[in-house]
Design a protein around this motif. Sequence first.
Motif, PDB file in Angstrom:
ATOM      1  N   SER A  45       0.820  -1.213   0.000  1.00  0.00           N
ATOM      2  CA  SER A  45       0.000   0.000   0.000  1.00  0.00           C
ATOM      3  C   SER A  45       0.854   1.262   0.000  1.00  0.00           C
ATOM      4  O   SER A  45       0.391   2.339  -0.338  1.00  0.00           O
ATOM      5  N   MET A  46       2.152   1.126   0.414  1.00  0.00           N
ATOM      6  CA  MET A  46       3.058   2.262   0.552  1.00  0.00           C
ATOM      7  C   MET A  46       2.474   3.316   1.494  1.00  0.00           C
ATOM      8  O   MET A  46       2.648   4.518   1.301  1.00  0.00           O
ATOM      9  N   LYS A  47       1.795   2.842   2.518  1.00  0.00           N
ATOM     10  CA  LYS A  47       1.207   3.734   3.530  1.00  0.00           C
ATOM     11  C   LYS A  47       2.278   4.665   4.090  1.00  0.00           C
ATOM     12  O   LYS A  47       3.341   4.233   4.487  1.00  0.00           O
ATOM     13  N   ASN A  48       1.999   5.957   4.090  1.00  0.00           N
ATOM     14  CA  ASN A  48       2.884   7.018   4.585  1.00  0.00           C
ATOM     15  C   ASN A  48       4.095   7.263   3.676  1.00  0.00           C
ATOM     16  O   ASN A  48       4.984   8.032   4.033  1.00  0.00           O
ATOM     17  N   CYS A  49       4.142   6.618   2.499  1.00  0.00           N
ATOM     18  CA  CYS A  49       5.290   6.797   1.605  1.00  0.00           C
ATOM     19  C   CYS A  49       4.899   7.275   0.212  1.00  0.00           C
ATOM     20  O   CYS A  49       5.743   7.307  -0.682  1.00  0.00           O
ATOM     21  N   ALA A  50       3.633   7.618   0.000  1.00  0.00           N
ATOM     22  CA  ALA A  50       3.204   7.995  -1.350  1.00  0.00           C
ATOM     23  C   ALA A  50       2.337   9.248  -1.336  1.00  0.00           C
ATOM     24  O   ALA A  50       1.381   9.369  -2.103  1.00  0.00           O
ATOM     25  N   GLN A  51       2.693  10.189  -0.495  1.00  0.00           N
ATOM     26  CA  GLN A  51       1.934  11.423  -0.378  1.00  0.00           C
ATOM     27  C   GLN A  51       2.236  12.342  -1.561  1.00  0.00           C
ATOM     28  O   GLN A  51       3.401  12.692  -1.810  1.00  0.00           O
ATOM     29  N   PRO A  52       1.222  12.743  -2.338  1.00  0.00           N
ATOM     30  CA  PRO A  52       1.469  13.680  -3.434  1.00  0.00           C
ATOM     31  C   PRO A  52       2.172  14.939  -2.935  1.00  0.00           C
ATOM     32  O   PRO A  52       1.867  15.459  -1.855  1.00  0.00           O
ATOM     33  N   GLY A  53       3.133  15.395  -3.709  1.00  0.00           N
ATOM     34  CA  GLY A  53       3.916  16.559  -3.316  1.00  0.00           C
ATOM     35  C   GLY A  53       5.215  16.217  -2.614  1.00  0.00           C
ATOM     36  O   GLY A  53       6.029  17.106  -2.345  1.00  0.00           O
ATOM     37  N   LEU A  77       7.082   1.165   6.529  1.00  0.00           N
ATOM     38  CA  LEU A  77       5.964   1.796   7.228  1.00  0.00           C
ATOM     39  C   LEU A  77       6.421   2.314   8.584  1.00  0.00           C
ATOM     40  O   LEU A  77       6.718   1.546   9.500  1.00  0.00           O
ATOM     41  N   ALA A  78       6.493   3.636   8.714  1.00  0.00           N
ATOM     42  CA  ALA A  78       6.869   4.282   9.976  1.00  0.00           C
ATOM     43  C   ALA A  78       5.614   4.827  10.651  1.00  0.00           C
ATOM     44  O   ALA A  78       4.801   5.500  10.017  1.00  0.00           O
ATOM     45  N   LEU A  79       5.474   4.531  11.945  1.00  0.00           N
ATOM     46  CA  LEU A  79       4.289   4.938  12.697  1.00  0.00           C
ATOM     47  C   LEU A  79       4.574   6.053  13.692  1.00  0.00           C
ATOM     48  O   LEU A  79       3.686   6.443  14.454  1.00  0.00           O
ATOM     49  N   ASP A 119       2.410  -3.421   5.393  1.00  0.00           N
ATOM     50  CA  ASP A 119       1.632  -2.184   5.248  1.00  0.00           C
ATOM     51  C   ASP A 119       0.290  -2.446   4.577  1.00  0.00           C
ATOM     52  O   ASP A 119      -0.470  -1.522   4.312  1.00  0.00           O
ATOM     53  N   ALA A 120       0.013  -3.725   4.286  1.00  0.00           N
ATOM     54  CA  ALA A 120      -1.279  -4.166   3.764  1.00  0.00           C
ATOM     55  C   ALA A 120      -1.412  -5.638   4.116  1.00  0.00           C
ATOM     56  O   ALA A 120      -0.399  -6.308   4.404  1.00  0.00           O
ATOM     57  N   VAL A 121      -2.621  -6.168   4.117  1.00  0.00           N
ATOM     58  CA  VAL A 121      -2.808  -7.586   4.417  1.00  0.00           C
ATOM     59  C   VAL A 121      -1.949  -8.415   3.464  1.00  0.00           C
ATOM     60  O   VAL A 121      -1.973  -8.211   2.248  1.00  0.00           O
ATOM     61  N   ILE A 135      -3.140  -3.689  10.924  1.00  0.00           N
ATOM     62  CA  ILE A 135      -3.350  -3.862   9.481  1.00  0.00           C
ATOM     63  C   ILE A 135      -3.595  -5.326   9.133  1.00  0.00           C
ATOM     64  O   ILE A 135      -4.500  -5.650   8.368  1.00  0.00           O
ATOM     65  N   ASP A 136      -2.781  -6.216   9.669  1.00  0.00           N
ATOM     66  CA  ASP A 136      -2.900  -7.644   9.376  1.00  0.00           C
ATOM     67  C   ASP A 136      -2.674  -8.440  10.667  1.00  0.00           C
ATOM     68  O   ASP A 136      -1.564  -8.926  10.926  1.00  0.00           O
ATOM     69  N   PRO A 137      -3.720  -8.587  11.488  1.00  0.00           N
ATOM     70  CA  PRO A 137      -3.557  -9.299  12.753  1.00  0.00           C
ATOM     71  C   PRO A 137      -3.161 -10.759  12.582  1.00  0.00           C
ATOM     72  O   PRO A 137      -2.478 -11.323  13.439  1.00  0.00           O
TER      73      PRO A 137
END
Length: 241
Positions: free
Chosen positions: A40-48, A139-141, A150-152, A193-195
Amino acid sequence: MPFEAPLLPGILIRRYKRFLADILLDDGRELVLHCPNTGSMKNCAQPGSRVWVDIQNKPGRKLPGTWELVEVAPGQLACIHSARANRVMAAALKAGLIPPLAGFAVQRPEVKLPEGLSRFDFLLSEPGECVVEVKSVTLALGDGLGAFPDAVSLRGQKHLLELIEVVASGRRACLLFCVMHSAITHVRPADEIDPVYGACLREAAAAGVEIIAWSIKPTPAGLQVLGQLPVNLSPARADRC
């Protein structure tokens, strides 16, 4: 481990269809580039976001280049090219830079075991054998905490269950988190995210699978192997694989 060619800086416009990214280079070109990451690239694909890319117009390529790095916060870089994890870990293993996995004379990549299990990233041997599966962590929290996945990840769950089988067969097995984010100082499973993955990871550790994390510092010049990071396997609420 330097990049094959100098990276060019730019700005991320958007990531879409998983494997595509629109990027505006500092020289004014707007290009569609390959995004080499299935998560998912959560927190790593923010436009800008500030990004660095590898532009190589090789014959036969559909896209002119590949997205490599992203600045996730001022001074904090992550390498989103997940295949880089295996490459840098291969070099680190060969150079003996990962002490828990040092001392093997032979290193074979992409090995499928006779038992018909999944293809694993490395088989280390002589003396003995150790099966190694590498997972890239970006994925940094916050507060130095990194998490995986960062995804199932059904594939990741399957790998863990099969690593348990490897240990049961008498071999060593290791799940190696390759942490390619400069702000991460410790790692845990991403139970929120994926228990199921988290439960499988704890089950694997209890069965004797070695769980270790190694820090890789991403820079526009290349990837630098640093050192071992703590892995927190404290039980979560749903703790059954």
